[in-house]
Design a protein around this motif. Structure first.
Motif, PDB file in Angstrom:
ATOM      1  N   LEU A  60       9.191  13.760 -14.622  1.00  0.00           N
ATOM      2  CA  LEU A  60       9.157  12.544 -15.439  1.00  0.00           C
ATOM      3  C   LEU A  60       9.722  12.813 -16.834  1.00  0.00           C
ATOM      4  O   LEU A  60       9.500  12.036 -17.750  1.00  0.00           O
ATOM      5  N   GLU A  63       6.904  15.118 -18.681  1.00  0.00           N
ATOM      6  CA  GLU A  63       5.819  15.587 -17.825  1.00  0.00           C
ATOM      7  C   GLU A  63       6.418  15.966 -16.475  1.00  0.00           C
ATOM      8  O   GLU A  63       7.223  15.213 -15.928  1.00  0.00           O
ATOM      9  N   ILE A  65       5.446  17.535 -12.563  1.00  0.00           N
ATOM     10  CA  ILE A  65       4.504  18.063 -11.582  1.00  0.00           C
ATOM     11  C   ILE A  65       5.302  19.062 -10.744  1.00  0.00           C
ATOM     12  O   ILE A  65       6.178  18.697  -9.973  1.00  0.00           O
ATOM     13  N   TYR A 128       3.899  23.097 -21.880  1.00  0.00           N
ATOM     14  CA  TYR A 128       2.656  23.816 -21.583  1.00  0.00           C
ATOM     15  C   TYR A 128       2.204  23.483 -20.171  1.00  0.00           C
ATOM     16  O   TYR A 128       2.383  22.350 -19.716  1.00  0.00           O
ATOM     17  N   THR A 130      -0.723  22.392 -18.269  1.00  0.00           N
ATOM     18  CA  THR A 130      -2.003  21.820 -18.710  1.00  0.00           C
ATOM     19  C   THR A 130      -2.974  21.616 -17.550  1.00  0.00           C
ATOM     20  O   THR A 130      -4.108  21.221 -17.773  1.00  0.00           O
ATOM     21  N   ASP A 131      -2.538  21.883 -16.326  1.00  0.00           N
ATOM     22  CA  ASP A 131      -3.411  21.604 -15.185  1.00  0.00           C
ATOM     23  C   ASP A 131      -2.836  22.313 -13.954  1.00  0.00           C
ATOM     24  O   ASP A 131      -1.631  22.524 -13.873  1.00  0.00           O
ATOM     25  N   LYS A 147       0.751  20.897 -13.606  1.00  0.00           N
ATOM     26  CA  LYS A 147       1.214  19.831 -14.493  1.00  0.00           C
ATOM     27  C   LYS A 147       1.756  20.501 -15.741  1.00  0.00           C
ATOM     28  O   LYS A 147       1.077  21.321 -16.374  1.00  0.00           O
ATOM     29  N   VAL A 151       6.169  20.138 -25.121  1.00  0.00           N
ATOM     30  CA  VAL A 151       5.869  20.340 -26.528  1.00  0.00           C
ATOM     31  C   VAL A 151       6.956  19.551 -27.244  1.00  0.00           C
ATOM     32  O   VAL A 151       8.036  20.046 -27.484  1.00  0.00           O
ATOM     33  N   SER A 152       6.647  18.290 -27.535  1.00  0.00           N
ATOM     34  CA  SER A 152       7.734  17.400 -27.897  1.00  0.00           C
ATOM     35  C   SER A 152       7.644  16.877 -29.321  1.00  0.00           C
ATOM     36  O   SER A 152       6.605  16.389 -29.751  1.00  0.00           O
ATOM     37  N   GLU A 155       6.652  13.061 -29.632  1.00  0.00           N
ATOM     38  CA  GLU A 155       5.291  12.546 -29.451  1.00  0.00           C
ATOM     39  C   GLU A 155       4.526  12.682 -30.765  1.00  0.00           C
ATOM     40  O   GLU A 155       4.396  13.757 -31.309  1.00  0.00           O
TER      41      GLU A 155
ATOM     42  N   THR B 156       3.810  14.826 -36.347  1.00  0.00           N
ATOM     43  CA  THR B 156       4.302  14.897 -34.971  1.00  0.00           C
ATOM     44  C   THR B 156       3.504  15.892 -34.160  1.00  0.00           C
ATOM     45  O   THR B 156       2.838  16.764 -34.687  1.00  0.00           O
ATOM     46  N   TRP B 157       3.576  15.746 -32.868  1.00  0.00           N
ATOM     47  CA  TRP B 157       2.961  16.657 -31.907  1.00  0.00           C
ATOM     48  C   TRP B 157       3.490  18.065 -32.157  1.00  0.00           C
ATOM     49  O   TRP B 157       2.764  19.039 -32.099  1.00  0.00           O
ATOM     50  N   GLN B 158       4.770  18.147 -32.483  1.00  0.00           N
ATOM     51  CA  GLN B 158       5.380  19.432 -32.802  1.00  0.00           C
ATOM     52  C   GLN B 158       4.594  20.109 -33.936  1.00  0.00           C
ATOM     53  O   GLN B 158       4.229  21.279 -33.834  1.00  0.00           O
ATOM     54  N   VAL B 161       1.215  21.241 -32.688  1.00  0.00           N
ATOM     55  CA  VAL B 161       1.222  22.390 -31.799  1.00  0.00           C
ATOM     56  C   VAL B 161       1.568  23.669 -32.553  1.00  0.00           C
ATOM     57  O   VAL B 161       0.960  24.704 -32.373  1.00  0.00           O
ATOM     58  N   PRO B 226      -1.277  13.420 -11.962  1.00  0.00           N
ATOM     59  CA  PRO B 226      -1.112  12.677 -10.713  1.00  0.00           C
ATOM     60  C   PRO B 226      -2.445  12.309 -10.068  1.00  0.00           C
ATOM     61  O   PRO B 226      -2.446  11.704  -9.007  1.00  0.00           O
ATOM     62  N   HIS B 227      -3.570  12.651 -10.728  1.00  0.00           N
ATOM     63  CA  HIS B 227      -4.869  12.457 -10.069  1.00  0.00           C
ATOM     64  C   HIS B 227      -5.333  11.004 -10.122  1.00  0.00           C
ATOM     65  O   HIS B 227      -5.899  10.491  -9.190  1.00  0.00           O
ATOM     66  N   ASP B 248     -12.949  22.124 -15.161  1.00  0.00           N
ATOM     67  CA  ASP B 248     -11.555  21.643 -15.203  1.00  0.00           C
ATOM     68  C   ASP B 248     -10.580  22.643 -14.598  1.00  0.00           C
ATOM     69  O   ASP B 248      -9.559  22.258 -14.027  1.00  0.00           O
ATOM     70  N   LYS B 249     -10.865  23.928 -14.760  1.00  0.00           N
ATOM     71  CA  LYS B 249      -9.943  24.944 -14.259  1.00  0.00           C
ATOM     72  C   LYS B 249     -10.242  25.335 -12.813  1.00  0.00           C
ATOM     73  O   LYS B 249      -9.594  26.220 -12.258  1.00  0.00           O
TER      74      LYS B 249
END
Lengths: 291, 291
Positions: A60, A63, A65, A128, A130-131, A147, A151-152, A155, B156-158, B161, B226-227, B248-249
């Motif tokens: 995507l 993102e 998968i 990253y 992340t899942d 997933k 690192v954008s 965003e 920013t996300w950058q 991070v 995708p969940h 989660d892991k």
């Protein structure tokens, strides 16, 4: 053994093109000559190449998968058996996830997505993991899936803080999420965690999936304004998430003799790790809340 | 008791001006007629007003080092004794920190900063309390301090991070940090955590500072692609940070009879909380990694 570099490679920008895998290797982007996943379970996975090897990959853009490796018939390239979390590259990707390591993503001409090049390979920037999760793939066998999130720079923090997670089809509603806690890491944090083999210096807890271990490093005198603690081994300890939250929020402090105040217990110290005691004093005086 | 609303108020934008405290109150921004901190230790602090009451306040725009209340002489307004973490507003701010609640920040004409209005009050947007600590203030008494960081669309996300934390004076070096883990929260997450009084459904752990409690809510079938798990009580459990990471892991899964697989133990369930069992099945099948 290859000397893997994590993160961006100097002089290579997102969007740069490479004629073939050898060119990717020469540039230092992806060292493995054939495998889609670079790296190993000891260091993690610094890079992946998507090139149509697995029918279940879903791209995507920001993102991905991604499907792990294994289970394909060498000649037909069709999946003929289950994948395993123990396969080298699959394990390496879990290590990257647990340790928050960035992954270089490159797309090849055989990879089906609107982000793929018509020929050769294009470097797609850092992501990253992340899942990770397990599914039955289109060919009916178990696949290991990951997933990846970009690192954008596009965003914004706003998006991150109030992210709306899309659900299922486009007509279903979105869920607003907020950030409750951000766990930060530095280069030295990673080293301290490794020194302690990801075991909490207070309770010995480690969180481990297939040998990939997770712990958090706490700066005793916090980084950044107004505390201005430093990022040095003398200011770092390795903790489990619970003790990390408690320490940062001032539930307990550490005395110079390594006993705790506020809760029971004491801090174990590795013989090669020296802590600057004035950092304990600072934390006790400013962060610890004596109830 | 006031019905506090957290977050932005409809029709009020950052930069909007208000002639006086009554106007702020009428708009729903800040209900307390005089106090700088709105709210209480039960719900947290939805809003603060900076208006020059405390000499130690430090306003860097996107980051504010805020001083709690108390210790001032009612007539001279000078600090004459130590502040206490038990004071209502100070406690409320810790609750906001532990629970990740957004705070509206308004600046008044008496507040000394380049972001303050010449007259009246100006709404400055939403912040998070990210830290609390204790110091000796300029007047020689203990003050309760809070770090507030802006929920800002400009960051920013950058940046987030790979954030560089400045140290001390401008000549000292900066420290590059990366995000290891982001804990997200939803409206319903907050409600589930409240139902369990912030106690982990597996080990009973709660993290508490002066009565402000911290826990995390886990979505059993994860949110997002995708969940596509839902944000409903039947898909939420309240966990301590350690069990949250582990769940989660895929370190452990939960059986339909609430026993655990992968680790010892079982899940406690509140009588008013019904879990959709198919979510356990999904997690066990897709997320749990049976070693």
């Amino acid at each position: 053994m290859a000397d893997y570099q994590f993160g961006n490679i100097e002089n290579v920008k997102e969007g740069d093109k490479f004629v073939n895998r050898q060119a990717l290797r020469d540039a230092g982007i992806h060292l493995a000559p054939v495998a889609g996943i670079d790296g190993n379970p000891r260091v993690g996975a610094p890079s992946i190449v998507l090139n149509g090897g697995y029918v279940d990959d879903l791209d995507l853009g920001d993102e991905i998968i991604y499907t792990g490796h294994g289970g394909n018939d060498p000649s037909s390239k069709k999946q003929i058996k289950d994948q395993s979390w123990d396969a080298t590259g699959n394990k390496a990707l879990i290590v990257s996830e647990m340790q928050g390591l960035p992954i270089r993503v490159t797309r090849g001409f055989k990879h089906k997505s609107k982000f793929s090049p018509k020929e050769g390979y294009v470097y797609g920037g850092l992501y990253y993991v992340t899942d990770h999760f397990e599914e039955k793939g289109k060919n009916g066998f178990v696949i290991c899936r990951y997933k990846l999130e970009k690192v954008s720079p596009s965003e914004t923090w706003q998006n991150l803080v109030k992210k709306e997670l899309p659900l299922g089809n486009e007509n279903s509603k979105r869920i607003a999420t907020e950030v409750l806690r951000i766990v930060r890491d530095t280069k030295l944090s990673k080293e301290i965690k490794k020194l302690y083999n990801y075991e909490c210096q207070i309770c010995g807890t480690t969180i481990s999936v297939r040998g990939a271990r997770y712990a958090e490093a706490a700066h005793i005198k916090p980084l950044g304004k107004p505390h201005n603690g430093n990022d040095q081994p003398g200011n770092l300890i390795c903790l489990c998430p619970n003790h990390h939250v408690m320490f940062d929020k001032g539930v307990f402090a550490i005395e110079n003799d390594l006993s705790l105040v506020g809760i029971e217990g004491s801090l174990s110290l590795h013989k090669n790790h020296t802590i600057e005691k004035s950092n304990f004093d600072y934390h006790k005086e400013h962060i610890f809340i004596n109830e």
